[in-house]
Design a protein around this motif. Structure first.
Motif, PDB file in Angstrom:
ATOM      1  N   UNK A  24     -16.886  17.290  70.811  1.00  8.18           N
ATOM      2  CA  UNK A  24     -17.390  17.091  69.450  1.00  8.18           C
ATOM      3  C   UNK A  24     -17.059  18.282  68.563  1.00  8.18           C
ATOM      4  N   UNK A  25     -17.234  19.490  69.095  1.00  2.00           N
ATOM      5  CA  UNK A  25     -16.884  20.684  68.329  1.00  2.00           C
ATOM      6  C   UNK A  25     -15.385  20.737  68.052  1.00  2.00           C
ATOM      7  N   UNK A  80     -13.186  25.175  66.769  1.00  2.00           N
ATOM      8  CA  UNK A  80     -12.478  25.436  68.014  1.00  2.00           C
ATOM      9  C   UNK A  80     -13.024  26.637  68.770  1.00  2.00           C
ATOM     10  N   UNK A  81     -13.350  27.726  68.070  1.00  2.00           N
ATOM     11  CA  UNK A  81     -13.850  28.912  68.756  1.00  2.00           C
ATOM     12  C   UNK A  81     -15.186  28.643  69.434  1.00  2.00           C
ATOM     13  N   UNK A 107      -7.529  21.224  81.194  1.00  2.00           N
ATOM     14  CA  UNK A 107      -7.103  20.158  80.291  1.00  2.00           C
ATOM     15  C   UNK A 107      -7.827  20.242  78.952  1.00  2.00           C
ATOM     16  N   UNK A 108      -9.140  20.406  78.988  1.00  2.00           N
ATOM     17  CA  UNK A 108      -9.899  20.470  77.745  1.00  2.00           C
ATOM     18  C   UNK A 108      -9.556  21.732  76.970  1.00  2.00           C
ATOM     19  N   UNK A 109      -9.413  22.846  77.658  1.00  2.00           N
ATOM     20  CA  UNK A 109      -9.040  24.101  76.993  1.00  2.00           C
ATOM     21  C   UNK A 109      -7.678  23.971  76.317  1.00  2.00           C
ATOM     22  N   UNK A 164      -9.678  35.787  66.852  1.00  2.00           N
ATOM     23  CA  UNK A 164      -9.121  35.180  68.068  1.00  2.00           C
ATOM     24  C   UNK A 164      -9.983  35.585  69.258  1.00  2.00           C
ATOM     25  N   UNK A 165     -11.125  34.951  69.396  1.00  2.00           N
ATOM     26  CA  UNK A 165     -12.078  35.345  70.441  1.00  2.00           C
ATOM     27  C   UNK A 165     -11.483  35.207  71.833  1.00  2.00           C
TER      28      UNK A 165
END
Length: 100
Positions: free
Chosen positions: A18-19, A25-26, A38-40, A93-94
């Motif tokens: 959802x985010x 994205x962060x 995959x999600x990353x 860029x965390x």
């Protein structure tokens, strides 16, 4: 078994997705569910393609971190790591700042 068992098991992944869809994205990358490859990859790809700012600074920071990792420990590697960390903080860029 409760009626919500299926939903609570997927809540972390659903929150990250959802985010991601909301363009946060962060925040999505900070969730534990985003540690799956995959999600990353999906989140990082979306962030890359939807950001409208100049990518040159981010590319410079990543290149500096990459070169520093290849150098033997010493002042050159330390300087490149400092440059990469400073640029990562300035650009938010965390994911890169955490790795340095």
């Amino acid at each position: 078994m409760t009626m919500n068992t299926n939903y609570s098991a997927r809540s972390a992944a659903t929150a990250a997705e959802s985010l991601k869809r909301a363009g946060r994205w962060d925040l999505a990358l900070d969730l534990p569910a985003a540690r799956t490859t995959a999600l990353r990859a999906e989140i990082l790809t979306d962030r890359f393609f939807w950001r409208l700012d100049d990518p040159a600074e981010a590319e410079t920071a990543v290149a500096a971190a990459t070169y520093a990792a290849e150098l033997p420990p010493g002042p050159e590697a330390d300087e490149l790591n400092r440059l990469a960390a400073r640029t990562a903080r300035e650009l938010g860029l965390t994911w890169l700042a955490k790795s340095l």
